[in-house]
Write a protein that holds these residues in place. Structure first.
Motif, mmCIF file in Angstrom:
data_model
loop_
_atom_site.group_PDB
_atom_site.id
_atom_site.type_symbol
_atom_site.label_atom_id
_atom_site.label_comp_id
_atom_site.label_asym_id
_atom_site.label_seq_id
_atom_site.Cartn_x
_atom_site.Cartn_y
_atom_site.Cartn_z
ATOM 1 N N TRP A 20 0.862 -1.171 0.000
ATOM 2 C CA TRP A 20 0.000 0.000 0.000
ATOM 3 C C TRP A 20 0.902 1.226 0.000
ATOM 4 C CZ3 TRP A 20 -4.638 1.659 -1.043
ATOM 5 C CH2 TRP A 20 -5.043 2.907 -0.597
ATOM 6 N N CYS A 26 -2.950 4.150 -3.060
ATOM 7 C CA CYS A 26 -3.296 2.967 -3.849
ATOM 8 C C CYS A 26 -2.281 1.859 -3.577
ATOM 9 C CB CYS A 26 -3.324 3.284 -5.343
ATOM 10 S SG CYS A 26 -1.710 3.663 -6.046
ATOM 11 N N HIS A 27 -2.659 0.649 -3.973
ATOM 12 C CA HIS A 27 -1.714 -0.458 -3.938
ATOM 13 C C HIS A 27 -0.756 -0.328 -5.110
ATOM 14 C CE1 HIS A 27 -4.697 -2.536 -1.321
ATOM 15 N NE2 HIS A 27 -3.599 -3.033 -0.803
ATOM 16 N N GLU A 37 1.410 0.880 -10.570
ATOM 17 C CA GLU A 37 0.338 1.454 -9.773
ATOM 18 C C GLU A 37 -0.951 0.728 -10.139
ATOM 19 O OE1 GLU A 37 -1.729 5.766 -9.461
ATOM 20 O OE2 GLU A 37 0.466 5.746 -9.454
ATOM 21 N N ASN A 39 -5.155 -0.179 -9.759
ATOM 22 C CA ASN A 39 -6.442 0.398 -9.363
ATOM 23 C C ASN A 39 -6.925 -0.345 -8.121
ATOM 24 O OD1 ASN A 39 -7.871 -1.957 -10.157
ATOM 25 N ND2 ASN A 39 -8.260 -1.145 -12.196
ATOM 26 N N ALA A 40 -7.962 0.191 -7.497
ATOM 27 C CA ALA A 40 -8.444 -0.379 -6.234
ATOM 28 C C ALA A 40 -8.834 -1.852 -6.371
ATOM 29 C CB ALA A 40 -9.618 0.439 -5.708
#
Length: 90
Positions: A20, A26-27, A37, A39-40
């Motif tokens: 995280w 973001c994760h 990077e 997305n959720a």
């Protein structure tokens, strides 16, 4: 390559690490020489992959976390196929 099956157990691919990133909120998926990077949704799926839980269990946990989301199972399976093709999971 055969399709991902509900009974399979998956984990992050060798050399990848999920983290995280608070500054980006973001994760991210870290690997030698790079960062991805996420997305959720991708982060939520990857954080459940521990090499012990089946794909069915991952889908069930996400369905309980996000009740009533249409197409969740299909979306998770499609994402895992892409992630496997990119060697993010194995």
């Amino acid at each position: 390559m055969k399709l991902i099956d509900h009974a399979q157990t998956l984990a992050l691919g060798k050399g990848f690490r999920l983290r995280w990133e608070p500054l980006q909120a973001c994760h991210v998926l870290l690997y030698p020489g790079g960062i991805i990077e996420l997305n959720a949704s991708a982060g939520w799926v990857l954080e459940l992959l521990d090499g012990q839980r089946s794909v069915a269990t991952v889908i069930d946990r996400l369905a309980r976390r996000f009740p009533g989301v249409a197409g969740l199972e299909e979306d998770v399976l499609a994402f895992l196929e892409v992630a496997r093709a990119k060697s993010w999971v194995e």
